[in-house]
Scaffold this active site. Structure first.
Site: not given
Ligand code: BES
Ligand code: ZN
Length: 610
Positions: A135, A266, A268-269, A271, A295-296, A318, A375, A383, A563-565
């Site tokens: 979401c 999509p 890494g994690g 929360e 992180h989470e 973040e 998005d 971050y 995973r988008m990253k």
């Molecule tokens: N809350 C984010 C993921 C997110 C952000 C989803 C904005 C949708 C919109 C999550 O806590 C996050 O930052 N994940 C990172 C982890 C990393 C910074 C350690 C990730 O997905 O890579």
């Molecule tokens: Zn985060």
């Protein structure tokens, strides 16, 4: 007050507030939709409230009632990224503080942006379909008509009907299960979230799931094929939770479970309260990517208890979470390790600024989002610019222990609320009221509102990075005739984090010559590496050196995981490599129907297809 406005939502925050959400969901895998009822307990914020506006996207609204009486409703025009406002007329006027229960019956669309529906073939077990939601930031509205703004927090409860071979989990504590008396082939799972939270933290997963206990308040859930590997990989969870509690106070959410999703997840994690969602690409086999769990876990305080008031203040979520994540890392290992990962983060910031361009408004810590989909704004900037600011303050104000005192106080003061950058800054000045001279020297306007590299460059201890820096230099300066000096033993003493850092350093330099990457493969054999963070950086290096042999490997990596990253930069590098461009587009077009909707939408932009 400008902050009454959430540029990413149609909901009028000053008018009324949702206090509780009661969900009845029936998950229909045949129709790829959820047939649902959402009962919102709303409270008027002013006298004479006669209508309310909710966010929706692609929902089929069937009926609305208020306190059981049929209510008039109308859908407005669909906005390019905010979706369609749903206005419900109340059959009576509410006084300030008065509550009413507004119930909406509706169905989600098969294209709901929050949901990915997987066929059995797309799962590890190949036997059952799978559904998961994502979401954050503004996709909840495609699953539930709601005030989809982080300025509003509510408790929720849910009853979810699913085929009886499957299990449903939500971002809440589990509250029992029963047979569906409407349909013997189905089961109902019940959930209860007693801590008020924003809509973006509502989450649902349905699949053939198993679990293992990994701590006194933790289980890990996944398809059975991965559950033991996951239990091993995330063994440190309880240690991390305790470490976090020592730093910032009690964990208030009850259970802390992990869910390992299918590879198309999509992020890494994510929360989600009581149930963090993670990508299976964290399963490296050696716990080396567990910082994502730290992180989470940290979001349980920064983000989930203290929440950004709207997405322009996303850095509050973040930046503080990265800061806490690195404090957990400092407590569990040492300060040198924190310095090492912080330096890696600074490199990520430089890369993000280079990708956007140094004058792009989205490189501001507090970007304006009136015309921008959150998005599209997403990057490492909130971050790592956020972390860099907090680290700078830490240094100026007297070190990590002193700054942690502030962070803990900030969390206590704003727990269960949503905050803006201005409120954060006020809190900082009041906590350090004996150090305002120091605070006044900070160039706040540049930090918050100027694009590009921050006004202050941190100096991190390089002791753990020295080996990475030295090896990077050797590869940059060695001539073709001398490539024989490299061998597999170069990496013998390096951890996987150091190999990742070595590759990140090379990626900030102009492309390596083709002979160099070929020699690197000969001696380091990176093509066979399983660790996704290493593989990702290695493939980027090869694509930038225009090594054709890397094309099928990169196409494979963007296909087997989403995973988008990883997926977005690889697709962009493939696009920029003349020989790979058409193959990248063909691969994307072929996979698109089975990709996650958000990933597909953003990759389409990366490939200039829209
Ligand atoms: N809350 C984010 C993921 C997110 C952000 C989803 C904005 C949708 C919109 C999550 O806590 C996050 O930052 N994940 C990172 C982890 C990393 C910074 C350690 C990730 O997905 O890579
Ligand atoms: Zn985060």
């Amino acid at each position: 007050m400008a902050e009454r406005q959430d540029n990413s939502s149609h909901a009028a925050v000053g008018e009324c507030t949702t206090r509780h959400l009661s969900l009845t969901l029936r998950v229909d895998f045949q129709a790829r939709c959820i047939q649902a009822r959402a009962a919102l307990t709303v409270e008027a914020e002013r006298d004479g409230l006669s209508e309310l506006t909710l966010d929706t996207r692609d929902l089929k609204i069937l009926k609305a009632t208020t306190n059981g009486l049929e209510a008039k409703f109308s859908l407005g025009d669909k906005h390019s990224f905010k979706g369609t406002p749903l206005t419900i007329t109340l059959p009576f006027k509410l006084l300030r503080g008065q509550q009413a229960v507004v119930e909406v019956s509706y169905e989600t669309s098969p294209e709901a942006s929050a949901l990915q529906w997987l066929t059995a073939e797309q799962t590890a077990g190949k036997a059952h379909p799978y559904l998961f939601s994502q979401c954050q930031a503004i996709h909840c509205r495609s699953m539930i008509p709601c005030q989809d703004t982080p300025a509003v927090k509510s408790t929720y409860s849910a009853r979810v009907s699913v085929p009886k071979e499957l299990i449903a989990l939500m971002s809440a504590n589990r509250d029992g299960e029963l047979v569906d008396d409407q349909d013997e082939s189905r089961k109902i799972y019940c959930f209860r979230q007693m801590v008020p939270m924003p809509s973006y933290l509502i989450a649902l997963v349905v699949g053939s799931l198993e679990s293992r206990v990994i701590g006194p308040r933790s289980r890990v859930w996944s398809e059975k094929e991965m559950v033991d590997a996951a239990a091993y990989e995330f063994e440190e969870t309880e240690t991390m939770l305790k470490t976090a509690e020592n730093l910032v106070g009690p964990y208030v959410w009850g259970q802390y479970d992990l869910l390992v999703l299918p590879p198309s997840f999509p992020f890494g994690g994510m929360e989600n309260p009581c149930l963090t969602f993670v990508t299976p690409t964290l399963l490296a086999g050696d716990k080396s990517l567990s910082n994502v769990i730290a992180h989470e876990i940290s979001h349980s305080w920064t983000g989930n208890l203290v929440t950004n008031k709207n997405w322009e203040h996303f850095w509050l979520n973040e930046g503080h979470t990265v800061y806490l994540e690195r404090m957990i890392c400092r407590s569990m290992f040492d300060e040198k390790f924190r310095q090492f990962v912080a330096m890696g983060g600074w490199k990520d910031l430089l890369e993000a600024i280079e990708t956007f361009g140094p004058t792009d408004p989205l490189t501001c810590l507090v970007p304006g989002l009136r015309d921008t989909d959150p998005d599209d704004a997403f990057s490492s900037v909130p971050y790592e610019k956020g972390f860099a600011l907090l680290y700078h303050l830490e240094e100026q104000l007297g070190g990590p222990d002193i700054f942690m005192g502030f962070l803990k106080a900030y969390i206590q003061i704003f727990a269960y609320n949503s905050v803006t950058t201005e409120e954060w800054k006020k809190c900082l000045y009041s906590y350090f009221n004996d150090k305002t001279k120091i605070l006044d020297q900070v160039d706040w306007n540049a930090w918050f509102h100027s694009p590009g590299i921050p006004p202050f460059t941190p100096h991190y201890n390089t002791s753990m990075a020295d080996a990475c820096i030295a090896l990077c230099k050797r590869w940059l300066t060695t001539s073709d005739a001398e490539l024989g000096c490299f061998s597999g033993t170069d990496l013998k003493e390096m951890s996987s984090q150091q190999i990742i850092e070595f590759l990140s350093l090379l990626l900030l330099e102009p492309p390596l010559r083709l002979n160099n990457v070929k020699r690197m493969q000969e001696v380091y054999k990176f093509n066979c590496v399983k660790n996704a963070e290493i593989k990702f950086r290695w493939l980027r290096l090869c694509l930038r050196a225009q090594w054709e042999e890397a094309i099928p490997l990169a196409l494979e990596m963007v296909t087997v995981q989403g995973r988008m990253k990883f997926t977005r930069p690889l697709y962009r590098d493939l696009y920029n490599f003349e020989k790979a461009r058409q193959q990248a587009i063909d691969t994307f077009m072929k996979n698109k129907p089975s990709m996650h909707p958000t990933t597909a939408a953003l990759v389409a932009k990366d490939l200039h297809l829209v």
